[in-house]
Every structure is written in C-alpha cells, then in structure tokens.
Design an enzyme around this catalytic site. Structure first.
Site, short mmCIF file in Angstrom:
data_model
loop_
_atom_site.label_atom_id
_atom_site.label_comp_id
_atom_site.label_asym_id
_atom_site.label_seq_id
_atom_site.Cartn_x
_atom_site.Cartn_y
_atom_site.Cartn_z
N CYS A 92 -24.03 -0.67 0.32
CA CYS A 92 -22.86 0.15 0.63
C CYS A 92 -23.06 1.60 0.22
O CYS A 92 -22.66 2.53 0.93
CB CYS A 92 -21.60 -0.43 -0.02
SG CYS A 92 -21.67 -0.52 -1.84
N CYS A 139 -13.74 5.67 8.29
CA CYS A 139 -15.16 5.33 8.32
C CYS A 139 -15.32 3.92 7.78
O CYS A 139 -14.71 3.57 6.77
CB CYS A 139 -15.95 6.33 7.48
SG CYS A 139 -17.73 5.99 7.38
N CYS A 145 -15.72 11.75 1.06
CA CYS A 145 -15.53 10.53 1.85
C CYS A 145 -14.94 10.86 3.22
O CYS A 145 -13.94 11.58 3.33
CB CYS A 145 -14.60 9.58 1.09
SG CYS A 145 -14.12 8.12 2.02
N CYS A 160 -21.97 -4.20 3.74
CA CYS A 160 -21.97 -5.20 2.67
C CYS A 160 -22.56 -6.53 3.14
O CYS A 160 -22.10 -7.12 4.13
CB CYS A 160 -20.53 -5.43 2.19
SG CYS A 160 -20.42 -6.65 0.86
N ASP A 186 0.79 -1.23 0.00
CA ASP A 186 0.00 0.00 0.00
C ASP A 186 0.83 1.29 0.00
O ASP A 186 0.31 2.34 0.34
CB ASP A 186 -0.93 -0.03 1.23
CG ASP A 186 -2.01 1.03 1.16
OD1 ASP A 186 -2.44 1.38 0.05
OD2 ASP A 186 -2.42 1.54 2.22
N CYS A 223 -19.56 1.88 4.67
CA CYS A 223 -19.82 1.17 3.42
C CYS A 223 -19.30 -0.26 3.47
O CYS A 223 -19.90 -1.17 2.88
CB CYS A 223 -19.24 1.93 2.23
SG CYS A 223 -17.44 2.04 2.19
#
Length: 353
Positions: free
Chosen positions: A202, A249, A222, A256, A142, A252
């Site tokens: 979501c 957060c 977001c 799911c 990442d 979303c």
C-alpha cells in the site's frame, strides 16, 4: 440479565445486523482506543491534517467517545462490503477518462447506511425494553467526531493497515463503517490483530508518496484529500502525479494483498453507476453548476461543489496529453470561478508541452 430462553443481546445484534445486510459486526467499549486517541493528537500537532480544521476542533471528543456522550457504555461497529467487480485502477490507463474512487461511483453511502443503523438500533432497544432493561442509542455514519476505524479494529472487524485504513481478512479494504453507541452494557468482542507483517504494497502504491512512515499519512499529499477536502489550488508539484484521478484515489486500498479474499458488494444501491466508471473528461469539463448538480444528484461527489470538481477535471486533462481537449480548456479561461481559471491555465501549459 437475559430473559429465560432468550438469546443474549449480543447475539440479537448479530441477527439484526445480518437482516439489514451488514457483512461484519463487533462490539467494543468506548475506552478501548486510548492509544489511537493519543496518536491522533500527535498527528494533528504536526499539521498533517491540512485544511481539515474540524479534526483539530473536535480533537478531544474524537480521542475519547465518552466526552461525546458520557452515558455511553458500548459501541457496536457494523461493516457493509462495497467490494468492486474489478480492480479500480484499470481506469487509470484511460487518460481521457476520469477516475472516480469506488465508494463514490454509486449513491452516497451515508444515505444508505444510516437508515439501516436506525432500524438495528430501534429493534435492539425495543428488545432490551421488553426484557426490562433501560437503555438509549445513537447512530453515527462518518459525520460525528468518532474514531470509527480504531473502534472497528477494537471490535474485531479488522485492523488498521499500514495505509491507516481498516483491513478485513474477509473483505479486504472494502468496508463502509457505521456505529451504534448505546448505554446498554454489552459484552465486547476481542480486537483483531495486525496482519500487515512487513508488507509495503500500500505504501509503495501511493502516487504522491503520502506515507512518510508506515501507519502515518500526510493528508496534504494524499490525492483523496487534495481532490475532495482541499478547497484551494492544488500544489503544482503534485498535479502531474495525480494522473486522471478526479475524485478520491483507491491505489493504496487496491494494492493490499488481503483483497484476494474480498468479495463483490451485494448492496444494489452501492453498485457503481455505469456513467461513473470512466466518464469522459470532455463531458465533465463542460459542467456548469446546474449541470453538475443534475449529474450527481445522490452522489457524495456533490458535496465538493462544481468548482472544485472542474478544477480536478482540468488537472486530469492537463495530464492526459489529449490535444483534442484544448478548445474546451480554453473555454474555461473565462470561467466565473478563479479556481477553475487557474487550473485551466495550468492544463493548457501542460497540453502545450
């Protein structure tokens, strides 16, 4: 060519990944995501990436992994489950406590996953060398311009859901991703199909309506972006929608339906620290720089710095309706940080309503 009696290198990869505690593994080609690369270019062109200028700066390399490393022939994607014990949205009802995203409640996942990737990569390369196959490897977690989510979907670990995050049939939305790029020619796995169907769970769960369309996110709305990546004052019209979310957060992700198959994470270092489950806002607003660093020594939270973090805390206090916090907010009016002072003024105005 596989040595007589020896398992193929692809099988060895699976065994090595399992030995390191990874829950999912797949292999893909570096040229497997041309559509994702084109979509990324179009998305950045709209400005939806906000302050994340590094996305635009590294756009060409992200769109094609071969530009990052021309010798690359295969990409191994590995997933580590970090599923929470309970629904992470429970803390949202505790208005005088801060809501921290599940992934940030424990130690920094970069520091946990990268050593595991290096051990898998070294063992794979050693076995290839033993078989007379020359090769090289690089590991990523990442931090490099690599599109891990599309590559993971191409490698069969899951699919990018309508919220743009990876969804796994076995682990729902809770997989950390790592990648091993290699010059070795490895047989790729089949990509995973999209199983979202017509579901909008979501999209409808987003507090700030950050999804203008399925599979498209406007980072500028977001909460994860606003609380982590955005360096300046948060737009006032979005502040009331943030509730008590002070770092990231999960709405979303948690919404799911595929999470019904999710399992609790097993990596001890990724288990949430008790002090990060629902920390009192009254404690967090008092943090100076030294106390902030001491409070989050191995946490991903430390990378945003004290000022941005306290900015987030003050917005949460403004949304809390807790008049008992007024004096602590007033103390921040003289804070050395202009960012903190501005957020304190806003919070006082909200508490006075």
């Amino acid at each position: 060519m596989t040595a007589a009696g020896a398992p193929p290198l692809e099988a060895l990869v699976c065994d090595l990944a399992a030995a390191e505690g990874f829950d999912a593994v797949g292999i893909t080609r570096p040229d497997a995501i041309p559509v994702a690369g084109a979509r990324l270019k179009d998305w950045v062109a709209t400005g939806a990436h906000g302050d994340m200028g590094w996305l635009a700066e590294t756009l060409e390399r992200r769109a094609d992994p071969a530009t990052l490393w021309p010798a690359i022939r295969s990409v191994i994607l590995l997933g580590l489950n970090y599923g929470p014990q309970e629904d992470p949205r429970a803390v949202l009802a505790e208005r005088s406590a801060g809501a921290i995203s599940v992934y940030a409640r424990a130690e920094d996942y970069h520091d946990i996953i990268k050593p595991k990737l290096k051990r898998v990569a070294r063992a794979l390369l050693a076995e290839a060398t033993r078989r007379g196959i020359a090769g090289d490897v690089k590991v990523f977690v990442d931090t490099a311009p690599l599109m891990e989510k599309p590559l993971a979907a191409a490698a069969g670990l899951g699919w990018q859901g309508r919220h743009t995050n990876l969804v796994s049939r076995d682990f729902g939305s809770w997989l950390f991703l790592g990648a091993i790029a290699t010059t070795l020619e490895l047989e790729p796995d089949a990509p995973e199909a999209d199983h979202c169907g017509s579901c909008r769970a979501c999209l409808d769960a987003c507090p700030t309506a950050a999804f203008p369309a399925p599979y498209v996110i406007d980072a500028r709305r977001c909460i994860s972006y606003l609380t982590i990546e955005h360096k300046g004052p948060i737009p006032e019209e979005l502040r009331p929608l943030m509730g008590n979310r002070i770092y990231g957060c999960d709405d979303c992700l948690a919404a799911c339906p595929w999470n019904k198959f999710a399992q609790e994470g097993h990596e001890a270092k990724l288990a949430a620290r008790a002090e990060n489950d629902a920390p009192p806002l009254a404690e967090l607003v008092e943090l100076d720089d030294a106390a902030f660093r001491a409070r989050f020594p191995k946490s991903p939270i430390k990378r945003i710095g004290r000022d941005r973090f306290v900015r987030n805390v003050l917005i949460a206090i403004g949304n809390s309706g807790d008049a008992a916090l007024v004096s602590q907010v007033e103390a921040r009016l003289d804070d050395p940080s202009a960012l903190v002072r501005e957020a304190a003024v806003w919070a006082l105005g909200r508490l006075a309503m």
